[in-house]
Scaffold this active site. Structure first.
Site, PDB file in Angstrom:
ATOM      1  N   CYS A  41       0.888  -1.153   0.000  1.00 21.84           N
ATOM      2  CA  CYS A  41       0.000   0.000   0.000  1.00 21.84           C
ATOM      3  C   CYS A  41       0.929   1.207   0.000  1.00 21.84           C
ATOM      4  O   CYS A  41       1.425   1.618   1.047  1.00 21.84           O
ATOM      5  CB  CYS A  41      -0.904  -0.008   1.229  1.00 21.84           C
ATOM      6  N   VAL A  43       0.410   4.288  -0.411  1.00 20.95           N
ATOM      7  CA  VAL A  43      -0.107   5.420   0.356  1.00 20.95           C
ATOM      8  C   VAL A  43       0.152   5.218   1.848  1.00 20.95           C
ATOM      9  O   VAL A  43       0.381   6.164   2.585  1.00 20.95           O
ATOM     10  CB  VAL A  43      -1.622   5.600   0.095  1.00 20.95           C
ATOM     11  N   UNK A  44       0.137   3.950   2.285  1.00 17.91           N
ATOM     12  CA  UNK A  44       0.296   3.637   3.704  1.00 17.91           C
ATOM     13  C   UNK A  44       1.733   3.794   4.192  1.00 17.91           C
ATOM     14  O   UNK A  44       1.966   4.051   5.364  1.00 17.91           O
ATOM     15  CB  UNK A  44      -0.136   2.201   3.993  1.00 17.91           C
ATOM     16  N   THR A  45       2.689   3.592   3.296  1.00 13.04           N
ATOM     17  CA  THR A  45       4.093   3.631   3.723  1.00 13.04           C
ATOM     18  C   THR A  45       4.500   5.070   4.004  1.00 13.04           C
ATOM     19  O   THR A  45       4.018   5.983   3.371  1.00 13.04           O
ATOM     20  CB  THR A  45       5.029   3.068   2.629  1.00 13.04           C
TER      21      THR A  45
END
Length: 158
Positions: A41, A43-45
């Site tokens: 993901c 966007v999550u990192t």
């Protein structure tokens, strides 16, 4: 003969873009070896940086197989995230947080929607696996970003 024939392939797919298994399916008819595939993901990192474990795996694969034998394929949903990942495996981790901080691998790196990938794989498989996402991603922006990174940092001109 495909640009991927005989190469060791690392796939970093994206949950919101092109997932790893979709890229893998496209490569099945080609004589290459997928040595690692994940779906992240982006966007999550943190700040879109490449996962530290993935950096470690890519560094180890480069040491084991040689940069000339390795290709990294990316499935990021956005050009900026794709560019960060591409920069990480060519010029080193721009966030200076991971194992590739200051390590210039110069690897071949392509996005799954680039012609360098799309034109090398079976059109029907590509359509089935990537076609839907290709319609919603900003392909031109991704291509521009990837070409820019490769022209600056990739050690191979093929």
């Amino acid at each position: 003969m495909s640009r991927f024939t005989g190469k060791k392939i690392v796939i970093i797919g994206d949950r919101d873009g092109i997932p790893g298994p979709a890229i893998e399916e496209c490569l099945k008819p080609i004589d290459c070896e997928v040595i690692f595939s994940s779906t992240e993901c982006f966007v999550u990192t943190a700040a879109g940086a490449m996962d530290l474990e993935n950096q470690k795996r890519i560094k180890e694969a480069t040491e084991k197989f040689g940069a000339e034998n390795l290709v990294v394929l990316i499935g990021a949903a956005e050009a900026e995230a794709a560019g960060l990942a591409a920069e990480t495996v060519t010029a080193g981790d721009p966030t200076f947080a991971g194992p590739l901080a200051g390590v210039e691998l110069g690897l071949r790196v392509y996005h799954a929607v680039e012609p360098e990938f799309k034109d090398e794989v079976d059109a029907q498989i590509f359509d089935d696996q990537v076609g839907m996402m290709e319609m919603v991603l900003n392909v031109d922006e991704i291509i521009e970003e990837m070409q820019s990174i490769r022209s600056q940092f990739c050690k191979f001109n093929d």
